[in-house]
Motif scaffolding. Structure first.
Motif, PDB file in Angstrom:
ATOM      1  N   VAL A 110       0.883  -1.159   0.000  1.00 34.39           N
ATOM      2  CA  VAL A 110       0.000   0.000   0.000  1.00 34.39           C
ATOM      3  C   VAL A 110       0.926   1.216   0.000  1.00 34.39           C
ATOM      4  CG1 VAL A 110      -1.823   1.245   1.211  1.00 34.39           C
ATOM      5  CG2 VAL A 110      -1.768  -1.264   1.278  1.00 34.39           C
ATOM      6  N   PRO A 111       1.004   1.954  -1.104  1.00 37.53           N
ATOM      7  CA  PRO A 111       2.045   2.972  -1.272  1.00 37.53           C
ATOM      8  C   PRO A 111       2.258   3.912  -0.104  1.00 37.53           C
ATOM      9  CG  PRO A 111       0.867   2.699  -3.322  1.00 37.53           C
ATOM     10  CD  PRO A 111       0.159   1.841  -2.308  1.00 37.53           C
ATOM     11  N   VAL A 112       1.178   4.401   0.521  1.00 33.30           N
ATOM     12  CA  VAL A 112       1.344   5.388   1.589  1.00 33.30           C
ATOM     13  C   VAL A 112       1.808   4.782   2.909  1.00 33.30           C
ATOM     14  CG1 VAL A 112      -0.270   7.095   0.682  1.00 33.30           C
ATOM     15  CG2 VAL A 112      -1.134   5.212   2.083  1.00 33.30           C
ATOM     16  N   ILE A 113       1.844   3.450   2.970  1.00 33.38           N
ATOM     17  CA  ILE A 113       2.226   2.805   4.229  1.00 33.38           C
ATOM     18  C   ILE A 113       3.579   2.109   4.143  1.00 33.38           C
ATOM     19  CG2 ILE A 113       1.581   1.100   5.991  1.00 33.38           C
ATOM     20  CD1 ILE A 113      -1.330   1.507   5.163  1.00 33.38           C
ATOM     21  N   ASN A 114       3.725   1.189   3.188  1.00 34.08           N
ATOM     22  CA  ASN A 114       4.900   0.300   3.257  1.00 34.08           C
ATOM     23  C   ASN A 114       5.621   0.079   1.938  1.00 34.08           C
ATOM     24  OD1 ASN A 114       2.989  -1.256   1.934  1.00 34.08           O
ATOM     25  ND2 ASN A 114       3.370  -3.102   3.141  1.00 34.08           N
ATOM     26  N   MET A 115       5.382   0.900   0.937  1.00 36.46           N
ATOM     27  CA  MET A 115       6.042   0.688  -0.348  1.00 36.46           C
ATOM     28  C   MET A 115       7.557   0.653  -0.201  1.00 36.46           C
ATOM     29  SD  MET A 115       5.482   2.693  -3.960  1.00 36.46           S
ATOM     30  CE  MET A 115       5.671   4.309  -3.220  1.00 36.46           C
ATOM     31  N   ALA A 133      -8.166   1.285  -0.537  1.00 34.08           N
ATOM     32  CA  ALA A 133      -8.988   2.385  -0.032  1.00 34.08           C
ATOM     33  C   ALA A 133      -9.077   2.424   1.490  1.00 34.08           C
ATOM     34  CB  ALA A 133     -10.395   2.299  -0.633  1.00 34.08           C
ATOM     35  N   THR A 134      -9.062   1.262   2.122  1.00 35.26           N
ATOM     36  CA  THR A 134      -9.393   1.215   3.547  1.00 35.26           C
ATOM     37  C   THR A 134      -8.232   0.884   4.480  1.00 35.26           C
ATOM     38  OG1 THR A 134     -10.052  -1.121   3.427  1.00 35.26           O
ATOM     39  CG2 THR A 134     -11.761   0.542   2.994  1.00 35.26           C
ATOM     40  N   ILE A 135      -7.267   0.125   4.019  1.00 33.70           N
ATOM     41  CA  ILE A 135      -6.135  -0.227   4.887  1.00 33.70           C
ATOM     42  C   ILE A 135      -5.423   1.018   5.416  1.00 33.70           C
ATOM     43  CG2 ILE A 135      -3.857  -1.326   4.938  1.00 33.70           C
ATOM     44  CD1 ILE A 135      -4.995  -3.479   3.058  1.00 33.70           C
ATOM     45  N   LYS A 183      -2.101  -7.443   8.292  1.00 30.93           N
ATOM     46  CA  LYS A 183      -0.661  -7.422   8.025  1.00 30.93           C
ATOM     47  C   LYS A 183      -0.123  -6.018   7.770  1.00 30.93           C
ATOM     48  CE  LYS A 183      -0.253 -12.131   6.202  1.00 30.93           C
ATOM     49  NZ  LYS A 183       0.188 -12.971   5.044  1.00 30.93           N
ATOM     50  N   VAL A 184      -0.911  -5.197   7.091  1.00 28.67           N
ATOM     51  CA  VAL A 184      -0.454  -3.844   6.758  1.00 28.67           C
ATOM     52  C   VAL A 184      -1.132  -2.797   7.633  1.00 28.67           C
ATOM     53  CG1 VAL A 184      -0.144  -2.152   4.910  1.00 28.67           C
ATOM     54  CG2 VAL A 184      -0.073  -4.588   4.379  1.00 28.67           C
ATOM     55  N   GLY A 185      -2.435  -2.984   7.851  1.00 25.94           N
ATOM     56  CA  GLY A 185      -3.174  -2.018   8.660  1.00 25.94           C
ATOM     57  C   GLY A 185      -2.855  -2.089  10.135  1.00 25.94           C
ATOM     58  N   GLY A 186      -2.456  -3.274  10.600  1.00 28.17           N
ATOM     59  CA  GLY A 186      -2.068  -3.419  11.992  1.00 28.17           C
ATOM     60  C   GLY A 186      -3.160  -3.896  12.924  1.00 28.17           C
TER      61      GLY A 186
END
Length: 312
Positions: A110-115, A133-135, A183-186
């Protein structure tokens, strides 16, 4: 420096929109080829008209292109099942895979989080449209809370923007999105639901995000969410809140009974989103497709910088 040559597998809605985005907006990537399996598809016709190599013989046809050796990045906009086959061939040829299917062979991106964590990976997965959209909203809560034991999202999209690939991957969509929330959203436990709405005129994509968190103040969460919105709007301008963020304290006297999770308490946050597409190929109500192709393009351009030293 010359643009990095790319190939798009899949000439349906997502693949065609991505092709136009790269062709018309990218300063770092160039489309070399588009492949599909339907000789009569609009996407292949548009690709040929644009001067790109095309084939209706799938990945096997692509290997016959004179452009094959020069292609560095491959975007796969087909299906989870087909991607597994494509990955084997492209990875053996040393090509970077950006997966827009729910196959999730590579890590969720997700580009804004973990790219930045996955720029060296040979295959990265763009989760799902609902995930993109939601993560980030779930992550916006997670980063200011001690914990987020539960997150649930409902993605509502126009049935007209859900092509055969989307419909064939409903189960994978819900499973992949739910795992992405974790995994990404936490979130400790995630749940995802998709609704295909047949309304006329077609509705713009809308998403509802629920989180249950501990030890975060409402102001902290709201500020974090608004900061995340600003980051996403850099590559998806039509991403916005439908109304103000809502909060509810769930106490031990009236805990939530969550199926699959059990009783839960904490601060419940509800976020209502609307995603309007850029209208490059598809109608603007197809925000569910636009956020996927926009995220894939942002990832491809960043990989082009990292791996190949491309500077616009």
């Amino acid at each position: 420096m010359a643009k990095i040559q790319c190939m798009i597998i899949g000439s349906g809605n997502i693949g065609t929109d991505l092709m136009i985005k790269i062709r018309d907006t990218s300063e770092k990537l160039a489309v070399a080829a588009v492949i599909g399996v339907d000789a009569e598809s609009e996407g292949l016709a548009m690709a040929a008209k644009s001067g790109f190599a095309t084939s209706c013989k799938g990945i096997e046809g692509a290997q016959e292109f004179t452009e094959w050796d020069d292609i560095r990045i491959v975007f796969d906009a087909t299906s989870a099942r087909a991607h597994r086959h494509h990955d084997v061939i492209c990875r053996a040829a040393g090509k970077q895979m950006i997966d827009l299917t729910p196959a999730a062979i590579g890590p969720y991106c997700v580009p804004v989080i973990n790219m930045h964590e996955h720029l060296d990976k040979p295959n990265v997965n763009m989760v799902t449209c609902g995930g993109q959209a939601t993560i980030p909203i779930v992550y916006a809560v997670t980063r200011v809370a001690d914990s987020v034991p539960y997150a649930e999202i409902v993605a509502s999209v126009s049935s007209q923007s859900a092509g055969p690939g989307t419909r064939a991957n409903i189960d994978e969509f819900t499973q992949t999105t739910a795992r992405g929330l974790e995994k990404v959203g936490g979130a400790k436990y995630g749940k995802a639901i998709i609704v295909l709405n047949p309304a006329e005129p077609p509705m713009i994509m809308r998403d509802t995000v629920y989180t249950l968190s501990f030890n975060a103040k409402e102001k902290q969460i709201e500020e974090s969410i608004h900061a995340m919105l600003a980051d996403i709007q850099k590559y998806v301008p039509g991403y916005r809140l439908k109304q103000d963020v809502q909060f509810e304290t769930v106490g031990i006297d009236k805990p939530l009974a969550i199926p699959g999770y059990g009783k839960a308490i904490g601060l419940k946050t509800t976020v209502f989103l609307e995603i309007e597409g850029a209208g490059h190929f598809l109608p603007k109500y197809s925000g569910n497709l636009d956020i996927m192709t926009s995220a894939a393009l942002a990832t491809g351009e960043r990989i082009a910088e990292f791996k190949y030293g491309v500077v616009a």
